[in-house]
Motif scaffolding. Sequence first.
Motif, short mmCIF file in Angstrom:
data_model
loop_
_atom_site.label_atom_id
_atom_site.label_comp_id
_atom_site.label_asym_id
_atom_site.label_seq_id
_atom_site.Cartn_x
_atom_site.Cartn_y
_atom_site.Cartn_z
N ARG A 41 0.93 -1.15 0.05
CA ARG A 41 -0.12 -0.21 0.02
C ARG A 41 0.77 1.30 0.01
O ARG A 41 2.06 1.30 0.43
CB ARG A 41 -0.70 0.00 1.12
N VAL A 42 0.21 2.41 -0.30
CA VAL A 42 0.90 3.63 -0.38
C VAL A 42 0.93 4.01 1.13
O VAL A 42 0.01 3.78 1.86
CB VAL A 42 0.09 4.68 -1.10
N ALA A 43 2.18 4.44 1.60
CA ALA A 43 2.17 4.66 2.90
C ALA A 43 2.51 6.28 3.20
O ALA A 43 2.66 6.84 2.24
CB ALA A 43 3.60 4.10 3.33
N SER A 44 2.32 6.55 4.49
CA SER A 44 2.60 8.19 4.79
C SER A 44 3.62 8.09 5.67
O SER A 44 3.86 7.38 6.72
CB SER A 44 1.09 8.56 5.89
N TRP A 45 4.77 9.14 5.14
CA TRP A 45 5.94 9.34 5.87
C TRP A 45 5.74 9.83 7.19
O TRP A 45 6.42 9.28 8.01
CB TRP A 45 6.66 10.30 4.94
N GLN A 46 4.66 10.35 7.57
CA GLN A 46 4.39 10.88 9.02
C GLN A 46 3.85 9.76 9.73
O GLN A 46 4.35 9.31 10.70
CB GLN A 46 3.63 12.06 9.19
N LYS A 47 2.49 9.20 9.31
CA LYS A 47 2.06 8.14 9.95
C LYS A 47 2.74 6.95 10.07
O LYS A 47 2.72 6.16 11.08
CB LYS A 47 0.57 7.98 9.32
N ASP A 48 3.41 6.60 9.07
CA ASP A 48 4.03 5.02 8.87
C ASP A 48 5.44 5.21 9.20
O ASP A 48 6.37 4.24 8.89
CB ASP A 48 3.88 4.32 7.66
N ASN A 49 5.91 6.41 9.70
CA ASN A 49 7.38 6.64 9.84
C ASN A 49 8.11 5.57 10.75
O ASN A 49 9.40 5.05 10.32
CB ASN A 49 7.66 7.81 10.60
N ALA A 50 7.62 4.93 11.73
CA ALA A 50 8.18 4.18 12.59
C ALA A 50 8.49 2.66 11.78
O ALA A 50 9.61 2.17 11.91
CB ALA A 50 7.48 3.65 13.63
N ASP A 51 7.56 2.37 10.97
CA ASP A 51 7.69 1.23 10.20
C ASP A 51 8.79 1.25 9.01
O ASP A 51 9.59 0.44 8.74
CB ASP A 51 6.54 0.40 9.55
N LEU A 52 8.59 2.63 8.30
CA LEU A 52 9.26 2.72 7.28
C LEU A 52 10.95 2.74 7.64
O LEU A 52 12.02 2.16 7.10
CB LEU A 52 9.12 4.39 6.74
N ARG A 53 10.88 3.55 8.98
CA ARG A 53 12.63 3.65 9.57
C ARG A 53 12.86 2.35 9.97
O ARG A 53 14.26 1.99 9.70
CB ARG A 53 12.51 4.56 10.54
N ARG A 54 12.15 1.47 10.75
CA ARG A 54 12.84 0.17 11.07
C ARG A 54 13.07 -0.70 9.84
O ARG A 54 14.24 -1.36 10.03
CB ARG A 54 11.45 -0.73 11.81
N ILE A 55 12.39 -0.91 8.86
CA ILE A 55 12.90 -1.73 7.87
C ILE A 55 14.28 -1.10 6.99
O ILE A 55 15.10 -1.92 6.77
CB ILE A 55 11.65 -1.78 6.73
N ARG A 56 14.00 0.20 7.07
CA ARG A 56 15.42 0.83 6.25
C ARG A 56 16.70 0.62 7.09
O ARG A 56 17.64 0.31 6.65
CB ARG A 56 15.06 2.18 5.78
#
Length: 142
Positions: A8-23
């Motif tokens: 799904r399209v993610a939100s840099w603000q709302k999904d920040n924790a997940d985006l950061r954890r993976i990267r």
Amino acid sequence: MSSNVQVRVASWQKDNADLRRIRETVFIAEQAVPPELEWDAEDVEAVHFLAVDGDYAIGTARLLPDGHIGRVSVLKDWRGLKVGEALMTAVINEAERRGLKEQMLSAQVHATAFYERLGFTVVSGEFLDAGIPHVEMKRTSK
């Protein structure tokens, strides 16, 4: 790929924790990319994507306004299960929806065959990015 996996399209603000954890797991911990090279101002304006297995985020990618695709990453336990392919398909579809006929990316050399299967071709010589051999690749939509 397990039938639970969705992109799904993610939100840099709302999904920040997940985006950061993976990267952080893939690029900083596994590949030793310096954190100051991983995080940049482009994250704010990029369209981000999350691959989720059930409700657990397992992969990410981003699309810049100029058609550059980057930060494609899948957690180790989910590699080889077509998650990267699902992510890239979603990114390419979104790029085309936005009228970005040309998609570009910097691929780690070991991943070029993966991107070639998705229609990308190598358009540069090899170069080092964060100490890892890369090539520029490009795809033009029909």
